[in-house]
Design a protein around this motif. Sequence first.
Motif, PDB file in Angstrom:
ATOM      1  N   ARG A 238      40.401   8.139  46.756  1.00 59.01           N
ATOM      2  CA  ARG A 238      40.629   7.940  45.313  1.00 59.01           C
ATOM      3  C   ARG A 238      39.539   8.598  44.463  1.00 59.01           C
ATOM      4  O   ARG A 238      39.425   8.307  43.276  1.00 59.01           O
ATOM      5  N   LYS A 239      38.752   9.471  45.107  1.00 56.68           N
ATOM      6  CA  LYS A 239      37.715  10.271  44.433  1.00 56.68           C
ATOM      7  C   LYS A 239      36.695   9.385  43.714  1.00 56.68           C
ATOM      8  O   LYS A 239      36.258   9.678  42.598  1.00 56.68           O
ATOM      9  N   ILE A 240      36.345   8.295  44.375  1.00 54.66           N
ATOM     10  CA  ILE A 240      35.325   7.383  43.855  1.00 54.66           C
ATOM     11  C   ILE A 240      34.138   7.398  44.818  1.00 54.66           C
ATOM     12  O   ILE A 240      34.323   7.286  46.038  1.00 54.66           O
ATOM     13  N   TYR A 241      32.932   7.529  44.260  1.00 56.72           N
ATOM     14  CA  TYR A 241      31.740   7.567  45.098  1.00 56.72           C
ATOM     15  C   TYR A 241      31.402   6.162  45.623  1.00 56.72           C
ATOM     16  O   TYR A 241      31.598   5.161  44.925  1.00 56.72           O
ATOM     17  N   ALA A 242      30.885   6.126  46.854  1.00 57.56           N
ATOM     18  CA  ALA A 242      30.503   4.860  47.487  1.00 57.56           C
ATOM     19  C   ALA A 242      28.984   4.829  47.639  1.00 57.56           C
ATOM     20  O   ALA A 242      28.402   5.648  48.350  1.00 57.56           O
ATOM     21  N   MET A 243      28.355   3.868  46.983  1.00 55.44           N
ATOM     22  CA  MET A 243      26.896   3.766  46.988  1.00 55.44           C
ATOM     23  C   MET A 243      26.481   2.478  47.700  1.00 55.44           C
ATOM     24  O   MET A 243      26.895   1.378  47.341  1.00 55.44           O
ATOM     25  N   ALA A 244      25.651   2.631  48.767  1.00 53.50           N
ATOM     26  CA  ALA A 244      25.203   1.471  49.531  1.00 53.50           C
ATOM     27  C   ALA A 244      24.013   1.882  50.394  1.00 53.50           C
ATOM     28  O   ALA A 244      23.603   3.049  50.407  1.00 53.50           O
ATOM     29  N   TYR A 245      23.460   0.898  51.105  1.00 54.43           N
ATOM     30  CA  TYR A 245      22.376   1.209  52.036  1.00 54.43           C
ATOM     31  C   TYR A 245      22.929   1.995  53.217  1.00 54.43           C
ATOM     32  O   TYR A 245      23.985   1.687  53.753  1.00 54.43           O
ATOM     33  N   ARG A 246      22.181   3.014  53.614  1.00 51.80           N
ATOM     34  CA  ARG A 246      22.529   3.775  54.817  1.00 51.80           C
ATOM     35  C   ARG A 246      21.679   3.244  55.969  1.00 51.80           C
ATOM     36  O   ARG A 246      20.474   3.410  56.003  1.00 51.80           O
ATOM     37  N   GLU A 247      22.383   2.530  56.909  1.00 52.03           N
ATOM     38  CA  GLU A 247      21.724   1.897  58.057  1.00 52.03           C
ATOM     39  C   GLU A 247      20.599   0.955  57.617  1.00 52.03           C
ATOM     40  O   GLU A 247      19.606   0.781  58.304  1.00 52.03           O
ATOM     41  N   TRP A 248      20.778   0.346  56.440  1.00 48.08           N
ATOM     42  CA  TRP A 248      19.839  -0.632  55.898  1.00 48.08           C
ATOM     43  C   TRP A 248      18.426  -0.056  55.720  1.00 48.08           C
ATOM     44  O   TRP A 248      17.437  -0.786  55.706  1.00 48.08           O
ATOM     45  N   GLU A 249      18.341   1.273  55.534  1.00 48.94           N
ATOM     46  CA  GLU A 249      17.026   1.890  55.350  1.00 48.94           C
ATOM     47  C   GLU A 249      16.796   2.315  53.907  1.00 48.94           C
ATOM     48  O   GLU A 249      15.717   2.096  53.350  1.00 48.94           O
ATOM     49  N   TYR A 250      17.807   2.935  53.293  1.00 47.91           N
ATOM     50  CA  TYR A 250      17.632   3.386  51.907  1.00 47.91           C
ATOM     51  C   TYR A 250      19.006   3.456  51.243  1.00 47.91           C
ATOM     52  O   TYR A 250      20.024   3.632  51.899  1.00 47.91           O
ATOM     53  N   MET A 251      19.004   3.317  49.906  1.00 50.39           N
ATOM     54  CA  MET A 251      20.242   3.373  49.141  1.00 50.39           C
ATOM     55  C   MET A 251      20.690   4.822  49.027  1.00 50.39           C
ATOM     56  O   MET A 251      19.886   5.724  48.771  1.00 50.39           O
ATOM     57  N   ASP A 252      22.009   5.034  49.249  1.00 50.61           N
ATOM     58  CA  ASP A 252      22.504   6.402  49.305  1.00 50.61           C
ATOM     59  C   ASP A 252      23.959   6.428  48.846  1.00 50.61           C
ATOM     60  O   ASP A 252      24.636   5.392  48.803  1.00 50.61           O
ATOM     61  N   ILE A 253      24.448   7.605  48.496  1.00 52.48           N
ATOM     62  CA  ILE A 253      25.875   7.794  48.240  1.00 52.48           C
ATOM     63  C   ILE A 253      26.496   8.282  49.543  1.00 52.48           C
ATOM     64  O   ILE A 253      26.187   9.375  50.021  1.00 52.48           O
ATOM     65  N   LEU A 254      27.358   7.476  50.110  1.00 52.76           N
ATOM     66  CA  LEU A 254      27.815   7.687  51.478  1.00 52.76           C
ATOM     67  C   LEU A 254      28.881   8.766  51.608  1.00 52.76           C
ATOM     68  O   LEU A 254      29.075   9.304  52.700  1.00 52.76           O
ATOM     69  N   ASN A 255      29.564   9.100  50.534  1.00 49.17           N
ATOM     70  CA  ASN A 255      30.671  10.063  50.618  1.00 49.17           C
ATOM     71  C   ASN A 255      30.546  11.150  49.557  1.00 49.17           C
ATOM     72  O   ASN A 255      31.570  11.645  49.064  1.00 49.17           O
ATOM     73  N   PHE A 256      29.320  11.520  49.210  1.00 50.94           N
ATOM     74  CA  PHE A 256      29.120  12.463  48.107  1.00 50.94           C
ATOM     75  C   PHE A 256      29.811  13.796  48.394  1.00 50.94           C
ATOM     76  O   PHE A 256      30.556  14.312  47.554  1.00 50.94           O
ATOM     77  N   ASP A 257      29.554  14.389  49.561  1.00 52.30           N
ATOM     78  CA  ASP A 257      30.126  15.706  49.880  1.00 52.30           C
ATOM     79  C   ASP A 257      31.641  15.668  49.904  1.00 52.30           C
ATOM     80  O   ASP A 257      32.306  16.596  49.412  1.00 52.30           O
ATOM     81  N   GLU A 258      32.209  14.601  50.464  1.00 49.50           N
ATOM     82  CA  GLU A 258      33.662  14.511  50.578  1.00 49.50           C
ATOM     83  C   GLU A 258      34.338  14.432  49.211  1.00 49.50           C
ATOM     84  O   GLU A 258      35.322  15.120  48.936  1.00 49.50           O
ATOM     85  N   VAL A 259      33.798  13.564  48.332  1.00 51.05           N
ATOM     86  CA  VAL A 259      34.378  13.414  46.993  1.00 51.05           C
ATOM     87  C   VAL A 259      34.166  14.681  46.185  1.00 51.05           C
ATOM     88  O   VAL A 259      35.081  15.156  45.476  1.00 51.05           O
ATOM     89  N   LYS A 260      32.976  15.291  46.298  1.00 49.36           N
ATOM     90  CA  LYS A 260      32.675  16.507  45.552  1.00 49.36           C
ATOM     91  C   LYS A 260      33.633  17.613  45.949  1.00 49.36           C
ATOM     92  O   LYS A 260      34.158  18.341  45.098  1.00 49.36           O
ATOM     93  N   LYS A 261      33.889  17.730  47.254  1.00 50.34           N
ATOM     94  CA  LYS A 261      34.789  18.758  47.753  1.00 50.34           C
ATOM     95  C   LYS A 261      36.214  18.528  47.259  1.00 50.34           C
ATOM     96  O   LYS A 261      36.920  19.480  46.874  1.00 50.34           O
ATOM     97  N   SER A 262      36.666  17.259  47.257  1.00 50.40           N
ATOM     98  CA  SER A 262      38.030  16.972  46.793  1.00 50.40           C
ATOM     99  C   SER A 262      38.188  17.227  45.305  1.00 50.40           C
ATOM    100  O   SER A 262      39.256  17.646  44.845  1.00 50.40           O
ATOM    101  N   GLN A 263      37.121  16.997  44.527  1.00 47.22           N
ATOM    102  CA  GLN A 263      37.183  17.271  43.090  1.00 47.22           C
ATOM    103  C   GLN A 263      37.239  18.756  42.797  1.00 47.22           C
ATOM    104  O   GLN A 263      37.956  19.207  41.893  1.00 47.22           O
ATOM    105  N   GLU A 264      36.484  19.517  43.580  1.00 50.12           N
ATOM    106  CA  GLU A 264      36.471  20.963  43.378  1.00 50.12           C
ATOM    107  C   GLU A 264      37.781  21.586  43.831  1.00 50.12           C
ATOM    108  O   GLU A 264      38.224  22.596  43.268  1.00 50.12           O
ATOM    109  N   GLY A 265      38.395  20.954  44.867  1.00 50.69           N
ATOM    110  CA  GLY A 265      39.679  21.492  45.350  1.00 50.69           C
ATOM    111  C   GLY A 265      40.797  21.222  44.362  1.00 50.69           C
ATOM    112  O   GLY A 265      41.738  21.970  44.257  1.00 50.69           O
TER     113      GLY A 265
END
Length: 265
Positions: A238-265
């Motif tokens: 649904r082209k929405i970014y998902a922001m959460a802890y990555r392996e409980w180490e640091y906060m990150d956007i987990l699907n940035f590349d995927e959403v960015k690619k779908s928006q550009e496509g």
Amino acid sequence: MGIKLEDRMDDAEYRLDRLEALYGKFVIDVNMMLNKLGRGLDKLGKEVDKLKEEMKEFKDEMKDFKDEMKEFKDEMKDFKDEMKMFVGEMKDFKDEMKEYKDCSKENIEWSKNQIREMNKQWGNLANKLGTIVEDIVFPAVRPMLKKFFNCEPDYLSMNIERKKDKLRGEFDVIAICENKVFLFEVKSTPKKEYINELIEDKIPRFKKLFPEFQEKELIIIFASLRIPEEIVKYLTERKIYAMAYREWEYMDILNFDEVKKSQEG
């Protein structure tokens, strides 16, 4: 006289020959009968032996049957004893149930009050947990925007409320950059229902309540402490970014590349 005597002698010889023949036949018939009787006796003896064997087997089977019946009687006795114990336990259970039903109304009311108080505490805890998640996510918003969108927010705030005529809305986090506006939806427990509600209600409500941002690109970010893989995939579709802890180490956007690619496509 002599002739008659010879005739009588011939007749006697004839009769003697005939008697000898009959006797011979009689002897043969008797021998045949004796042989047949012997064979019959042999067969009868075999049948008697077979009958004796069958009687022995029958006696053995009857003995086994009697043993099984004895075991069955023993089992029935054990079953009756168990049933007797069960009846006693059921009586004890009925007595306990009677005691339970005889509880005073005051005790029942006290139990209801305890349940109500517990539900209230759970509700308060859930509300507090949602606030805690927002307090954890909010400090990570500015560095996330800088890292992924090269954006320094001119405006960044949480728990924003706005009312316009009869339309009202409350939004977890809003960040405004030069040509972008970021809308954050923060949840302690990510669910597809929350995402659907965000798409179908909150985003249209936000656009109506903040018409001044219609010239800016609207970027939606769904944030939580942890987001399961299937929810990340659901957000990406649904082209929405998902922001959460990555392996409980640091906060990150987990699907940035995927959403960015779908928006550009």
